[in-house]
Scaffold this motif. Structure first.
Motif, PDB file in Angstrom:
ATOM      1  N   SER A   1     -32.245   2.463  13.651  1.00  0.00           N
ATOM      2  CA  SER A   1     -32.726   3.096  14.881  1.00  0.00           C
ATOM      3  C   SER A   1     -31.679   4.036  15.466  1.00  0.00           C
ATOM      4  CB  SER A   1     -33.092   2.026  15.915  1.00  0.00           C
ATOM      5  OG  SER A   1     -31.926   1.454  16.486  1.00  0.00           O
ATOM      6  N   ASN A   2     -32.140   4.807  16.447  1.00  0.00           N
ATOM      7  CA  ASN A   2     -31.250   5.748  17.138  1.00  0.00           C
ATOM      8  C   ASN A   2     -30.682   5.173  18.430  1.00  0.00           C
ATOM      9  OD1 ASN A   2     -31.664   7.856  15.221  1.00  0.00           O
ATOM     10  ND2 ASN A   2     -33.634   8.308  16.189  1.00  0.00           N
ATOM     11  N   GLY A   3     -30.815   3.868  18.608  1.00  0.00           N
ATOM     12  CA  GLY A   3     -30.280   3.249  19.817  1.00  0.00           C
ATOM     13  C   GLY A   3     -31.342   3.052  20.874  1.00  0.00           C
ATOM     14  N   PRO A   4     -30.940   2.961  22.139  1.00  0.00           N
ATOM     15  CA  PRO A   4     -31.888   2.650  23.217  1.00  0.00           C
ATOM     16  C   PRO A   4     -33.044   3.632  23.289  1.00  0.00           C
ATOM     17  CG  PRO A   4     -29.621   2.495  23.994  1.00  0.00           C
ATOM     18  CD  PRO A   4     -29.553   3.083  22.627  1.00  0.00           C
ATOM     19  N   SER A   5     -34.220   3.105  23.627  1.00  0.00           N
ATOM     20  CA  SER A   5     -35.414   3.927  23.781  1.00  0.00           C
ATOM     21  C   SER A   5     -35.748   4.067  25.259  1.00  0.00           C
ATOM     22  CB  SER A   5     -36.607   3.288  23.055  1.00  0.00           C
ATOM     23  OG  SER A   5     -37.805   3.965  23.387  1.00  0.00           O
ATOM     24  N   GLU A   6     -35.877   5.295  25.692  1.00  0.00           N
ATOM     25  CA  GLU A   6     -36.187   5.545  27.097  1.00  0.00           C
ATOM     26  C   GLU A   6     -37.671   5.349  27.405  1.00  0.00           C
ATOM     27  OE1 GLU A   6     -33.753   5.877  29.203  1.00  0.00           O
ATOM     28  OE2 GLU A   6     -32.357   5.822  27.509  1.00  0.00           O
ATOM     29  N   LYS A   7     -38.449   4.906  26.414  1.00  0.00           N
ATOM     30  CA  LYS A   7     -39.868   4.635  26.640  1.00  0.00           C
ATOM     31  C   LYS A   7     -40.108   3.268  27.272  1.00  0.00           C
ATOM     32  CE  LYS A   7     -41.569   7.402  22.732  1.00  0.00           C
ATOM     33  NZ  LYS A   7     -42.367   7.360  21.468  1.00  0.00           N
ATOM     34  N   TYR A   8     -39.084   2.397  27.212  1.00  0.00           N
ATOM     35  CA  TYR A   8     -39.245   1.017  27.650  1.00  0.00           C
ATOM     36  C   TYR A   8     -38.099   0.611  28.571  1.00  0.00           C
ATOM     37  CZ  TYR A   8     -42.256   1.054  23.513  1.00  0.00           C
ATOM     38  OH  TYR A   8     -43.213   1.369  22.584  1.00  0.00           O
ATOM     39  N   CYS A   9     -38.352  -0.435  29.361  1.00  0.00           N
ATOM     40  CA  CYS A   9     -37.309  -0.948  30.241  1.00  0.00           C
ATOM     41  C   CYS A   9     -36.210  -1.657  29.456  1.00  0.00           C
ATOM     42  CB  CYS A   9     -37.915  -1.925  31.256  1.00  0.00           C
ATOM     43  SG  CYS A   9     -39.130  -1.181  32.359  1.00  0.00           S
ATOM     44  N   PHE A  10     -36.590  -2.304  28.345  1.00  0.00           N
ATOM     45  CA  PHE A  10     -35.646  -3.002  27.482  1.00  0.00           C
ATOM     46  C   PHE A  10     -35.964  -2.653  26.033  1.00  0.00           C
ATOM     47  CE2 PHE A  10     -36.254  -5.485  31.322  1.00  0.00           C
ATOM     48  CZ  PHE A  10     -34.946  -5.670  31.756  1.00  0.00           C
ATOM     49  N   ASP A  11     -35.013  -2.921  25.162  1.00  0.00           N
ATOM     50  CA  ASP A  11     -35.201  -2.593  23.763  1.00  0.00           C
ATOM     51  C   ASP A  11     -35.816  -3.728  22.962  1.00  0.00           C
ATOM     52  OD1 ASP A  11     -33.991   0.118  23.707  1.00  0.00           O
ATOM     53  OD2 ASP A  11     -32.253  -0.990  24.436  1.00  0.00           O
ATOM     54  N   ALA A  12     -35.868  -4.917  23.543  1.00  0.00           N
ATOM     55  CA  ALA A  12     -36.499  -6.058  22.874  1.00  0.00           C
ATOM     56  C   ALA A  12     -36.738  -7.150  23.888  1.00  0.00           C
ATOM     57  CB  ALA A  12     -35.633  -6.580  21.732  1.00  0.00           C
ATOM     58  N   SER A  13     -37.641  -8.058  23.534  1.00  0.00           N
ATOM     59  CA  SER A  13     -37.937  -9.212  24.381  1.00  0.00           C
ATOM     60  C   SER A  13     -37.882 -10.469  23.528  1.00  0.00           C
ATOM     61  CB  SER A  13     -39.322  -9.062  25.019  1.00  0.00           C
ATOM     62  OG  SER A  13     -39.639 -10.190  25.803  1.00  0.00           O
ATOM     63  N   ILE A  14     -37.147 -11.469  24.020  1.00  0.00           N
ATOM     64  CA  ILE A  14     -37.032 -12.761  23.343  1.00  0.00           C
ATOM     65  C   ILE A  14     -37.365 -13.853  24.355  1.00  0.00           C
ATOM     66  CG2 ILE A  14     -35.457 -14.387  22.203  1.00  0.00           C
ATOM     67  CD1 ILE A  14     -33.804 -11.981  21.298  1.00  0.00           C
ATOM     68  N   MET A  15     -38.157 -14.818  23.939  1.00  0.00           N
ATOM     69  CA  MET A  15     -38.428 -15.983  24.778  1.00  0.00           C
ATOM     70  C   MET A  15     -37.782 -17.199  24.147  1.00  0.00           C
ATOM     71  SD  MET A  15     -42.344 -15.492  26.127  1.00  0.00           S
ATOM     72  CE  MET A  15     -42.126 -16.800  27.335  1.00  0.00           C
ATOM     73  N   MET A  16     -36.930 -17.868  24.906  1.00  0.00           N
ATOM     74  CA  MET A  16     -36.240 -19.064  24.423  1.00  0.00           C
ATOM     75  C   MET A  16     -36.745 -20.283  25.179  1.00  0.00           C
ATOM     76  SD  MET A  16     -32.293 -17.745  23.969  1.00  0.00           S
ATOM     77  CE  MET A  16     -31.780 -19.346  23.307  1.00  0.00           C
ATOM     78  N   LEU A  17     -37.250 -21.258  24.439  1.00  0.00           N
ATOM     79  CA  LEU A  17     -37.699 -22.522  25.026  1.00  0.00           C
ATOM     80  C   LEU A  17     -37.166 -23.711  24.233  1.00  0.00           C
ATOM     81  CD1 LEU A  17     -39.432 -24.151  27.031  1.00  0.00           C
ATOM     82  CD2 LEU A  17     -41.389 -23.787  25.497  1.00  0.00           C
ATOM     83  N   ALA A  18     -37.127 -23.573  22.905  1.00  0.00           N
ATOM     84  CA  ALA A  18     -36.775 -24.701  22.042  1.00  0.00           C
ATOM     85  C   ALA A  18     -35.342 -25.180  22.251  1.00  0.00           C
ATOM     86  CB  ALA A  18     -36.988 -24.323  20.575  1.00  0.00           C
ATOM     87  N   HIS A  19     -34.473 -24.338  22.793  1.00  0.00           N
ATOM     88  CA  HIS A  19     -33.083 -24.767  23.016  1.00  0.00           C
ATOM     89  C   HIS A  19     -32.995 -25.975  23.938  1.00  0.00           C
ATOM     90  CE1 HIS A  19     -33.981 -22.119  26.416  1.00  0.00           C
ATOM     91  NE2 HIS A  19     -33.033 -22.759  27.087  1.00  0.00           N
ATOM     92  N   ASN A  20     -34.029 -26.174  24.757  1.00  0.00           N
ATOM     93  CA  ASN A  20     -34.015 -27.322  25.661  1.00  0.00           C
ATOM     94  C   ASN A  20     -34.135 -28.652  24.911  1.00  0.00           C
ATOM     95  OD1 ASN A  20     -34.130 -26.133  28.552  1.00  0.00           O
ATOM     96  ND2 ASN A  20     -35.660 -24.958  27.428  1.00  0.00           N
TER      97      ASN A  20
END
Length: 390
Positions: free
Chosen positions: A233-252
């Protein structure tokens, strides 16, 4: 300012906050799911399979509460698809609640069968066991109806993206597929579907080696390709607020040594790839993530944004000085306190956590139930955030 310009301004606001740059005001992600349906005067039974009601609920919310982005734009549930199939699934709803039953698609001994040929395993094992004798009764008309409903749902996803973007100027949060959600690590898939909460808890103690073999194989198939795409990739995308989304639950469910073994190796590789490209990742850390702070301490500012649930935001800042904090407002306060108390606490969060960037306001949980918030409290907070200058 037109809606496209507003959308661009909001993206810049989120990105500046995530990169610890000074912002004129604190951005607000509305972490709102089914609460907006109830607030609009509908029951969930009226809304879950009615796209017109879902759209009206989203419009009602955005007309009333001036948030900068939304976690869910009305597309989170697809009950029209499962109901067209004619058999109750693991998810359920009534007038006020959407829930999911703990379930397991596999046993520990069949995990590799699923990994090696998931399509075959799904058709030969998962679906027949899930639907029992009713599985054999699914005729061509049922399949056509189900596919038709799925296509309607797909069109609704695209429509709501257009409505919220073009008509309300809301940005998209991250480039993950909205029908799949966030990036899914093996340990999360094990907890959510393959073994379930109970099955995974037992397997962590009884079948650790088999789990590790599966985890390595899953992450090679599902996480490594994402890493390769990041590198290209070319780095950050100005089309989105963030470049990725991760949901963590199993660590609990994991002890620190289990986190080190089953979660961290692939998570670190992924985060390292984003860090190399100076990209920012939003991590919704459900439950508590504080005890794992040392794992994330070496990442520079601008890589990690943690949406926290149970962790105290002020303690979190001490433990994670390099991570942007998203969250802060509890559902308990939004329901049990007064508008004045909610605004006072919002001001405290902004002043103490956001004066030098690194803070994005949001609710600590997905607002889902009617007692998760009072309308007057959320409205007061929204109006304050829109007018308060940093």
């Amino acid at each position: 300012m037109n809606k496209k310009e507003l959308q661009k301004e909001r993206i810049a606001l989120f990105r500046d906050a995530a990169n610890f740059k000074h912002v004129d005001r604190i951005p607000h992600l509305g972490c709102v799911v089914t609460w907006k349906i109830l607030d609009a005067g509908y029951t969930l039974s009226e809304a879950m399979t009615n796209f017109d009601v879902l759209e009206k609920s989203v419009r009602y919310f955005l007309d009333k509460y001036p948030v900068d982005a939304m976690l869910d734009i009305g597309i989170r549930n697809q009950f029209n698809v499962t109901e067209a199939f004619g058999t109750p699934g693991y998810y359920y709803y009534n007038d006020e609640v959407v829930g999911i039953h703990d379930h397991a698609y596999c046993t520990v001994d069949t995990l590799m069968d699923f990994l090696n040929d998931p399509d075959r395993y799904t058709w030969e094992k998962i679906l027949p066991e899930k639907y029992g004798e009713d599985w054999k009764k699914k005729d061509l008309a049922t399949w056509k109806k189900t596919f038709s409903e799925y296509m309607k749902y797909t069109k609704f996803v695209l429509k709501m993206a257009s409505v919220t973007g073009k008509e309300y100027g809301l940005p998209s949060m991250a480039p993950n597929n909205p029908m799949k959600g966030s990036i899914q690590f093996a340990i999360e898939e094990l907890e959510a579907n393959l073994l379930g909460i109970k099955g995974l808890s037992l397997a962590l103690r009884r079948n650790a080696d088999q789990l590790e073999t599966f985890v390595r194989g899953w992450d090679e198939q599902h996480i490594d390709p994402i890493i390769e795409e990041i590198k290209k990739s070319n780095g950050p995308s100005e089309k989105y607020c963030f470049d990725a989304s991760i949901m963590m639950l199993a660590h609990n469910l994991l002890r620190p040594e289990q986190f080190e073994r089953f979660y961290w190796p692939s998570l670190k590789k992924l985060l390292d790839a984003y860090a190399d490209k100076k990209m920012n990742v939003r991590i919704f850390a459900e439950g508590s993530i504080l005890r794992y702070a040392d794992y994330f301490k070496d990442y520079p500012k601008g890589v990690l944004t943690f949406h926290i649930e149970k962790d105290d935001p002020f303690e979190f800042r001490q433990a994670f000085p390099n991570a942007c904090i998203m969250g802060g407002m509890t559902t308990d306060m939004l329901y049990m306190s007064s508008p004045e108390e909610c605004v006072d606490y919002t001001k405290k969060l902004c002043d103490e956590l956001g004066k030098d960037g690194g803070f994005i306001f949001s609710e600590n949980k997905m607002l889902s139930y009617k007692n998760d918030a009072k309308s007057e409290n959320l409205l007061a907070v929204c109006e304050f955030l829109n007018s308060y200058k940093m």
